[in-house]
Design an enzyme around this catalytic site. Structure first.
Site, PDB file in Angstrom:
ATOM      1  CE  LYS A  14      12.607  -7.924  12.556  1.00 24.13           C
ATOM      2  NZ  LYS A  14      12.016  -8.660  11.729  1.00 24.13           N
ATOM      3  NE  ARG A  88      11.970  -7.485   6.369  1.00 26.54           N
ATOM      4  CZ  ARG A  88      11.409  -7.457   7.617  1.00 26.54           C
ATOM      5  NH1 ARG A  88      11.111  -6.171   7.834  1.00 26.54           N
ATOM      6  NH2 ARG A  88      10.950  -8.469   8.236  1.00 26.54           N
TER       7      ARG A  88
HETATM    8  P1  AMP Z   1       7.967  -7.193  10.279  1.00 24.46           P
HETATM    9  O1  AMP Z   1       7.043  -6.599  11.057  1.00 24.46           O
HETATM   10  O2  AMP Z   1       9.345  -6.745  10.448  1.00 24.46           O
HETATM   11  O3  AMP Z   1       7.876  -8.752  10.212  1.00 24.46           O
HETATM   12  O4  AMP Z   1       7.765  -6.709   8.491  1.00 24.46           O
HETATM   13  C1  AMP Z   1       6.213  -7.372   8.213  1.00 24.46           C
HETATM   14  C2  AMP Z   1       6.247  -7.056   6.551  1.00 24.46           C
HETATM   15  O5  AMP Z   1       6.377  -5.525   6.413  1.00 24.46           O
HETATM   16  C3  AMP Z   1       7.485  -7.804   5.907  1.00 24.46           C
HETATM   17  O6  AMP Z   1       7.106  -9.074   5.610  1.00 24.46           O
HETATM   18  C4  AMP Z   1       7.375  -6.911   4.582  1.00 24.46           C
HETATM   19  O7  AMP Z   1       6.399  -7.214   3.589  1.00 24.46           O
HETATM   20  C5  AMP Z   1       7.149  -5.573   5.136  1.00 24.46           C
HETATM   21  N1  AMP Z   1       8.673  -5.072   5.463  1.00 24.46           N
HETATM   22  C6  AMP Z   1       9.154  -4.723   6.786  1.00 24.46           C
HETATM   23  N2  AMP Z   1      10.119  -4.167   6.824  1.00 24.46           N
HETATM   24  C7  AMP Z   1      10.491  -3.895   5.292  1.00 24.46           C
HETATM   25  C8  AMP Z   1      11.630  -3.356   4.652  1.00 24.46           C
HETATM   26  N3  AMP Z   1      12.582  -2.672   5.048  1.00 24.46           N
HETATM   27  N4  AMP Z   1      11.485  -3.204   3.212  1.00 24.46           N
HETATM   28  C9  AMP Z   1      10.523  -3.866   2.646  1.00 24.46           C
HETATM   29  N5  AMP Z   1       9.299  -4.484   2.949  1.00 24.46           N
HETATM   30  C10 AMP Z   1       9.413  -4.326   4.555  1.00 24.46           C
END
Ligand code: AMP
Length: 216
Positions: A14, A88
């Protein structure tokens, strides 16, 4: 040009693909993970709670993420954006519809970056990040830093994300399996969903993304 919503399992690319949309087409990249990490960096009590949730690989509170997105979209109103890591959950998808109505119904496409669990884990194992937001993968020639352990962009030292470990990955992938099918169905019913196989090189994937943002 359509706004882009990237829905993808961990390490599907992403961040890398968002960076290309920024560079080639002037999109504003909004990463929910980064917005949450900004709250953590503020050192607030909420930030501490968010950190422990993220480190366990669980999802943070839906309403908090919706507030963060609403504020961010208000701040960048009128610009094309690429949303990474939101929605998500199906609740977030429904609430996001309301936010879009509130802020003007803009044209968007939902791109699902499809990657198997094994491939996703391989990528997690090699991922290093920089505090400037750039992400690398030491097992991928295309995504390796030029100098080992150092960011090509800003020269800072690269680190592993605290949630990039086997235990947290398992939970994060499980969360994906539970939540993404209803999200995909929701957007497929609106005729907004495109599925992109991301077990290919970065340019091939980006070329499919470009088709998604320009085609009706
Ligand atoms: P990412 O950087 O997208 O991998 O997100 C890291 C972490 O942030 C995820 O594993 C979740 O714990 C939290 N997170 C990110 N986006 C969301 C979302 N839309 N809803 C809830 N938690 C989120």
């Amino acid at each position: 040009m359509k706004n882009v919503i990237l829905v993808a399992p961990p390490a599907a690319g992403k961040g890398t693909q968002s960076e290309l949309l920024v560079k080639e087409y002037g999109y504003i990249h909004i990463s929910m993970g980064d917005l949450l990490r900004e709250v953590i960096a503020s050192g607030s009590e909420v930030g501490k709670q968010i950190k422990s949730i993220i480190d366990e690989g669980k999802l943070v509170d839906d309403d908090l993420t919706i507030d963060l997105i609403r504020d961010k979209l208000k701040a960048i109103k009128g610009h094309h954006y690429c949303l990474d890591g939101f929605p998500r959950t199906i609740y977030q998808a429904h609430e996001f519809d309301k936010v879009m109505d509130e802020l003007g119904n803009e044209d968007y496409v939902v791109l699902y970056l499809d990657l198997s669990e094994n491939k996703a884990y391989e990528r997690i194992a090699g991922r290093l990040i920089c505090s400037c937001g750039k992400s690398y993968n030491i097992f991928n020639e295309e995504l390796k830093p030029k100098v080992e352990g150092i960011c090509d962009n800003c020269g800072k030292e690269l680190v592993k994300r605290t949630d990039d470990n086997a235990e947290s990955f398992k939970t994060r992938y499980q969360v994906v399996l539970e939540n993404f099918e209803p999200i995909k169905e929701f957007y497929a019913n609106k005729g907004k969903l495109k599925i992109i196989d991301v077990d290919r090189n970065v340019d091939e994937i980006f070329s499919d993304i470009v088709k998604g943002i320009t085609n009706d």
